[in-house]
Design a protein around this motif. Sequence first.
Motif, PDB file in Angstrom:
ATOM      1  N   VAL A 116       0.707  -1.145  -0.210  1.00  0.00           N
ATOM      2  CA  VAL A 116       0.014  -0.138   0.095  1.00  0.00           C
ATOM      3  C   VAL A 116       0.964   1.260  -0.053  1.00  0.00           C
ATOM      4  CG1 VAL A 116      -1.599   1.260   1.289  1.00  0.00           C
ATOM      5  CG2 VAL A 116      -1.895  -1.259   1.302  1.00  0.00           C
ATOM      6  N   GLY A 117       1.869   1.164   0.782  1.00  0.00           N
ATOM      7  CA  GLY A 117       2.965   2.239   0.776  1.00  0.00           C
ATOM      8  C   GLY A 117       3.403   2.708  -0.412  1.00  0.00           C
ATOM      9  N   ILE A 118       3.983   1.828  -1.232  1.00  0.00           N
ATOM     10  CA  ILE A 118       4.561   2.002  -2.678  1.00  0.00           C
ATOM     11  C   ILE A 118       3.732   2.400  -3.556  1.00  0.00           C
ATOM     12  CG2 ILE A 118       5.939   0.994  -4.422  1.00  0.00           C
ATOM     13  CD1 ILE A 118       7.691  -0.955  -2.549  1.00  0.00           C
ATOM     14  N   GLY A 119       2.289   1.771  -3.425  1.00  0.00           N
ATOM     15  CA  GLY A 119       1.349   1.855  -4.401  1.00  0.00           C
ATOM     16  C   GLY A 119       0.850   3.483  -4.188  1.00  0.00           C
ATOM     17  N   ILE A 120       0.668   4.037  -2.858  1.00  0.00           N
ATOM     18  CA  ILE A 120       0.418   5.391  -2.876  1.00  0.00           C
ATOM     19  C   ILE A 120       1.675   6.336  -3.275  1.00  0.00           C
ATOM     20  CG2 ILE A 120       0.066   7.179  -1.092  1.00  0.00           C
ATOM     21  CD1 ILE A 120      -1.547   4.922   0.680  1.00  0.00           C
ATOM     22  N   LEU A 121       2.715   5.974  -2.930  1.00  0.00           N
ATOM     23  CA  LEU A 121       3.890   6.860  -3.449  1.00  0.00           C
ATOM     24  C   LEU A 121       3.899   6.800  -5.096  1.00  0.00           C
ATOM     25  CD1 LEU A 121       6.849   5.922  -1.026  1.00  0.00           C
ATOM     26  CD2 LEU A 121       5.354   7.933  -1.113  1.00  0.00           C
ATOM     27  N   GLY A 128       7.147   8.795 -12.041  1.00  0.00           N
ATOM     28  CA  GLY A 128       8.409   8.836 -11.768  1.00  0.00           C
ATOM     29  C   GLY A 128       9.299   7.389 -11.283  1.00  0.00           C
ATOM     30  N   ILE A 129      10.413   7.775 -10.839  1.00  0.00           N
ATOM     31  CA  ILE A 129      11.300   6.706 -10.532  1.00  0.00           C
ATOM     32  C   ILE A 129      10.594   5.199  -9.622  1.00  0.00           C
ATOM     33  CG2 ILE A 129      13.581   5.793  -9.606  1.00  0.00           C
ATOM     34  CD1 ILE A 129      14.618   8.328 -10.213  1.00  0.00           C
ATOM     35  N   ILE A 130      10.054   6.004  -8.687  1.00  0.00           N
ATOM     36  CA  ILE A 130       9.268   4.894  -7.672  1.00  0.00           C
ATOM     37  C   ILE A 130       8.238   4.449  -8.471  1.00  0.00           C
ATOM     38  CG2 ILE A 130       7.958   4.852  -5.609  1.00  0.00           C
ATOM     39  CD1 ILE A 130       9.436   7.031  -4.394  1.00  0.00           C
ATOM     40  N   VAL A 133       9.788   1.810 -10.940  1.00  0.00           N
ATOM     41  CA  VAL A 133      10.299   0.484 -10.158  1.00  0.00           C
ATOM     42  C   VAL A 133       9.159  -0.366  -9.780  1.00  0.00           C
ATOM     43  CG1 VAL A 133      11.853  -0.294  -8.203  1.00  0.00           C
ATOM     44  CG2 VAL A 133      12.318   1.784  -9.984  1.00  0.00           C
ATOM     45  N   GLY A 134       8.256   0.459  -9.111  1.00  0.00           N
ATOM     46  CA  GLY A 134       7.279  -0.523  -8.382  1.00  0.00           C
ATOM     47  C   GLY A 134       6.302  -1.234  -9.504  1.00  0.00           C
ATOM     48  N   ARG A 135       6.088  -0.830 -10.741  1.00  0.00           N
ATOM     49  CA  ARG A 135       5.604  -1.393 -11.692  1.00  0.00           C
ATOM     50  C   ARG A 135       6.051  -2.619 -12.292  1.00  0.00           C
ATOM     51  NH1 ARG A 135       2.936   2.861 -16.001  1.00  0.00           N
ATOM     52  NH2 ARG A 135       4.691   4.248 -15.278  1.00  0.00           N
ATOM     53  N   VAL A 136       7.560  -2.658 -12.406  1.00  0.00           N
ATOM     54  CA  VAL A 136       8.384  -3.700 -12.628  1.00  0.00           C
ATOM     55  C   VAL A 136       8.336  -4.592 -11.666  1.00  0.00           C
ATOM     56  CG1 VAL A 136      10.794  -4.389 -13.035  1.00  0.00           C
ATOM     57  CG2 VAL A 136       9.959  -2.004 -14.048  1.00  0.00           C
ATOM     58  N   LEU A 137       8.403  -4.477 -10.387  1.00  0.00           N
ATOM     59  CA  LEU A 137       8.508  -5.247  -9.191  1.00  0.00           C
ATOM     60  C   LEU A 137       6.909  -5.959  -9.090  1.00  0.00           C
ATOM     61  CD1 LEU A 137      10.274  -3.325  -6.431  1.00  0.00           C
ATOM     62  CD2 LEU A 137      11.177  -5.213  -8.028  1.00  0.00           C
ATOM     63  N   ALA A 138       5.915  -5.194  -9.509  1.00  0.00           N
ATOM     64  CA  ALA A 138       4.695  -5.593  -9.300  1.00  0.00           C
ATOM     65  C   ALA A 138       4.444  -7.006 -10.642  1.00  0.00           C
ATOM     66  CB  ALA A 138       3.650  -4.793  -9.447  1.00  0.00           C
ATOM     67  N   VAL A 139       4.980  -6.474 -11.636  1.00  0.00           N
ATOM     68  CA  VAL A 139       4.858  -7.660 -12.692  1.00  0.00           C
ATOM     69  C   VAL A 139       5.795  -8.817 -12.426  1.00  0.00           C
ATOM     70  CG1 VAL A 139       5.588  -8.004 -15.134  1.00  0.00           C
ATOM     71  CG2 VAL A 139       4.502  -5.970 -14.492  1.00  0.00           C
ATOM     72  N   PHE A 140       6.694  -8.598 -12.012  1.00  0.00           N
ATOM     73  CA  PHE A 140       7.856  -9.776 -11.447  1.00  0.00           C
ATOM     74  C   PHE A 140       7.050 -10.391 -10.390  1.00  0.00           C
ATOM     75  CE2 PHE A 140      11.110 -11.242  -8.496  1.00  0.00           C
ATOM     76  CZ  PHE A 140      11.674 -12.148  -9.032  1.00  0.00           C
ATOM     77  N   GLY A 141       6.565  -9.961  -9.227  1.00  0.00           N
ATOM     78  CA  GLY A 141       6.049 -10.550  -8.249  1.00  0.00           C
ATOM     79  C   GLY A 141       4.585 -11.497  -8.550  1.00  0.00           C
ATOM     80  N   GLN A 142       4.049 -10.939  -9.752  1.00  0.00           N
ATOM     81  CA  GLN A 142       2.876 -11.907 -10.044  1.00  0.00           C
ATOM     82  C   GLN A 142       3.217 -12.778 -11.165  1.00  0.00           C
ATOM     83  OE1 GLN A 142       0.259  -8.015 -10.832  1.00  0.00           O
ATOM     84  NE2 GLN A 142      -1.049  -9.285 -10.064  1.00  0.00           N
ATOM     85  N   LEU A 200      -1.335  -5.826  -4.158  1.00  0.00           N
ATOM     86  CA  LEU A 200      -1.635  -4.682  -3.465  1.00  0.00           C
ATOM     87  C   LEU A 200      -0.984  -3.372  -3.794  1.00  0.00           C
ATOM     88  CD1 LEU A 200      -1.329  -6.221   0.304  1.00  0.00           C
ATOM     89  CD2 LEU A 200      -3.275  -5.830  -1.147  1.00  0.00           C
ATOM     90  N   MET A 201       0.237  -3.345  -4.390  1.00  0.00           N
ATOM     91  CA  MET A 201       0.756  -2.081  -4.932  1.00  0.00           C
ATOM     92  C   MET A 201      -0.008  -1.672  -6.230  1.00  0.00           C
ATOM     93  SD  MET A 201       4.703  -1.877  -6.643  1.00  0.00           S
ATOM     94  CE  MET A 201       5.371  -3.210  -5.267  1.00  0.00           C
TER      95      MET A 201
END
Length: 319
Positions: A116-121, A128-130, A133-142, A200-201
């Motif tokens: 939730v924290g990374i999703g809000i940021l 932006g960078i966050i 990076v967050g979207r890349v990590l989300a695709v990898f995690g799923q 969640l992100m």
Amino acid sequence: MLKYILKKILAMIPMLLLISMIVFFGLQLTGVDPINFMVSPDVLSANAANVEALRDSLGLNDPVIVQYFHWLGKVVTGDLGYSFDGSSIAETIAVRLPYTFELAGWSLLLSAIIGVGIGILSAIRQNGIIDYVGRVLAVFGQAVPQFLVGIILIQILSIQLGWFPAGNRVSPGAASAFIDAVQHLFLPVLTLTIGMVAVLMRYARNTTLDVLNSDYIKTARSKGIPEWKVYLKHGFRNAMKPVLVIVLFRIPMLVGGSVVIESVFSYPGIGLTMTNAITSGDYPVVLITTLIIAAAMLICSFMVDVLNALLDPRVRLGE
């Protein structure tokens, strides 16, 4: 609201009965004789009469339907029976079940905070960078299965770097029981958390973006309200309601996923108990552990339904 809750609770009873029937009769259809797991081949051939007496004492010669209702009657009265090795199933569950709750609870807490924290940021700093990076990590995690993530973490953090133990819950003779337990929990919790964070992100990001682009947020900004106040008072509070529902929706999947993760890390929870019972043909343990996991998932789904009804009265009114 009380009527809605009672209706949901009563609906869980036939579902549990159906699950117990499917598992019980499914095990019978496998054609595997549990006596073969209990008695060595030499004893089977040399003591046929004693083996047959053992079969009678366990009720294995009774008709399948009789065996089922005999087992179900004991379970309803709180008698979970005994494993084929003679140990009490209730005592085993009492020891192992808290370990599974511990694993699932920490994974849920950390994934909710991080995801939730990374999703809000990501929503606040869109593109932006966050966010990238967050979207890349989300695709990898799923995209990567949880058991494969666990194997990768064991290979890197345990075998190559030696930072964390690869399995079990405690080490014999550890100087600090608490620190040792945290070290053993780290890798399985991280494995479950990665998959949860990914979902969640993305959901928190999309929900927050929808709220921040809504008309009442634009109106609040046009009135000169400070940006931090717009986010905190008007944005996040409304964005977190559907996210909270998603967090609860992930609990049943978290309970189910812990079965696989416990096997990967040899973590002595209810999931590992069930997989060990399956491989050893210990049917009484398989039945009880499966029923407990199913009950936990149904209870989690019940909590989601109640929360939905509290947030949206149309749900309990059947609209």
